[in-house]
Design an enzyme around this catalytic site. Structure first.
Site, PDB file in Angstrom:
ATOM      1  N   THR A  12       0.676  -1.159   0.078  1.00  0.00           N
ATOM      2  CA  THR A  12      -0.151   0.151  -0.055  1.00  0.00           C
ATOM      3  C   THR A  12       1.004   1.092  -0.053  1.00  0.00           C
ATOM      4  OG1 THR A  12      -1.831  -1.050   1.155  1.00  0.00           O
ATOM      5  CG2 THR A  12      -1.821   1.378   1.170  1.00  0.00           C
ATOM      6  N   THR A  87       1.594  -4.188   4.468  1.00  0.00           N
ATOM      7  CA  THR A  87       1.379  -4.488   5.800  1.00  0.00           C
ATOM      8  C   THR A  87       0.603  -5.844   6.096  1.00  0.00           C
ATOM      9  OG1 THR A  87      -0.732  -3.488   6.041  1.00  0.00           O
ATOM     10  CG2 THR A  87       1.013  -2.068   6.467  1.00  0.00           C
TER      11      THR A  87
END
EC number: 3.5.1.1
Length: 322
Positions: A12, A87
């Site tokens: 991300t 993540t």
């Protein structure tokens, strides 16, 4: 000024959101604009190693990443490393690097919960905090660290606890070992010990299963028909399982396939406390290997690494209590 490698793997932190709200990888890493502002902190070298979503990460890619980091440290006399990562699997990559990367230079893994063009994007700030930590003398020798939201965590203890909150990364029971402020990097704890194993590849197949009420032996027996080398069980509470799966676990252990036990609880460790059928004590007597606070996904990686060194159940138990 410290020489810091910033190696990108995607995630991300390297993505952008389009007009329809879809977040996708970007051809040009948006962190380059932040890299330019780091000149007052360190001399930064950039490596666009990968650009993949973190669910696409694999143990083989993690091992290759460890080899690349070690080669660059040795050939370029780097003072520290920052790895940017998605993540979802960040804690697994960080932990595997910690297990197999035998260097003392600071290695910091960071990421972001919001893509680069979302309001309140946390990627640039996390990158700056990570570079500050990698350039800190106090980070030397502490193993692989995870830095997000101005907190410094050990790779062994940190885990993602929320699907979207920027404060998602926490270390249950132990908390962060340091913080990053505008004034600098401050450590208030030091890891007591660190495991490190000299391996060059991961060839063993290890499966992770979570226990649930009414669980029977069907799933375990089906898995045992495949070519697995180990099994990790996320047990109830302090390390208890439904009695209906005990025969299947016994069959695996008798075949020389190690079974490792962790708790599915957010905090705590497994112990051989309960002596009823399926309780921790009966599992211990069966030959199940107990861990010392690892979560399921990290115990799986450690078993994969440990099986490259030994198949002996007693030796594996010793390694998991380290």
């Amino acid at each position: 000024m410290k020489k810091i490698l910033v190696l990108h793997t995607g995630g991300t932190i390297a993505m952008q959101e389009d007009e329809h709200g879809a977040v996708t990888p970007n051809l040009v890493n948006p962190l380059y604009s932040t890299i330019e502002s780091l000149s007052s902190i360190a001399s930064v070298v950039v490596d666009d190693y990968l650009n993949i979503p973190s669910p696409h990460m694999t143990p083989s890619l993690m091992v290759n990443l460890a080899h690349r980091l070690k080669e660059r440290v040795e050939s370029e006399q780097l003072d520290g490393i920052v790895v940017t990562h998605g993540t979802d699997t960040l804690e697994e990559t960080a932990y595997l690097l910690d297990l197999i990367l035998d260097i003392n230079n600071p290695v910091i893994v960071t990421g972001a919960m919001r893509s680069s063009n979302e309001l309140g994007s946390d990627g640039p700030h996390n990158l700056i905090s990570a570079v500050k930590t990698a350039a800190s003398e106090d980070a030397y020798g502490k193993g692989v660290l995870v830095v997000l939201n101005d907190e410094i965590h050990t790779a062994k203890n940190v885990t993602k606890t929320h699907s979207s909150n920027i404060a998602t990364f926490q270390s249950p029971q132990y908390g962060p070992i340091g913080i990053v402020t505008k004034r600098g990097v401050n450590f208030h704890h030091t890891p007591a010990k660190r495991d490190c194993y000299a391996i060059t590849s991961l060839e063993k197949r290890v499966v992770l299963l979570k226990t649930y009420t009414g669980m029977d032996a069907t799933t375990i027996d089906a898995i045992s028909e495949t070519s697995i080398h180990g099994l990790v069980i996320e047990a109830f509470g302090q390390g208890n399982v439904p009695p209906t799966i005990m025969p299947a676990l016994d069959r695996l252990i008798n075949r020389g396939i190690p079974v490792v036990l962790v708790s599915r609880c957010f905090s705590g460790i497994v112990q051989d406390t309960y002596a009823y059928d399926g309780g921790g004590r009966t599992l211990k007597e069966l030959g199940v290997i107990f861990t010392n606070g690892l979560n399921g996904q990290k115990a799986r990686l450690k078993l994969m690494v440990a099986l490259e060194k030994t198949n002996d159940n007693d030796q594996l138990q010793t390694l998991f209590l380290t």
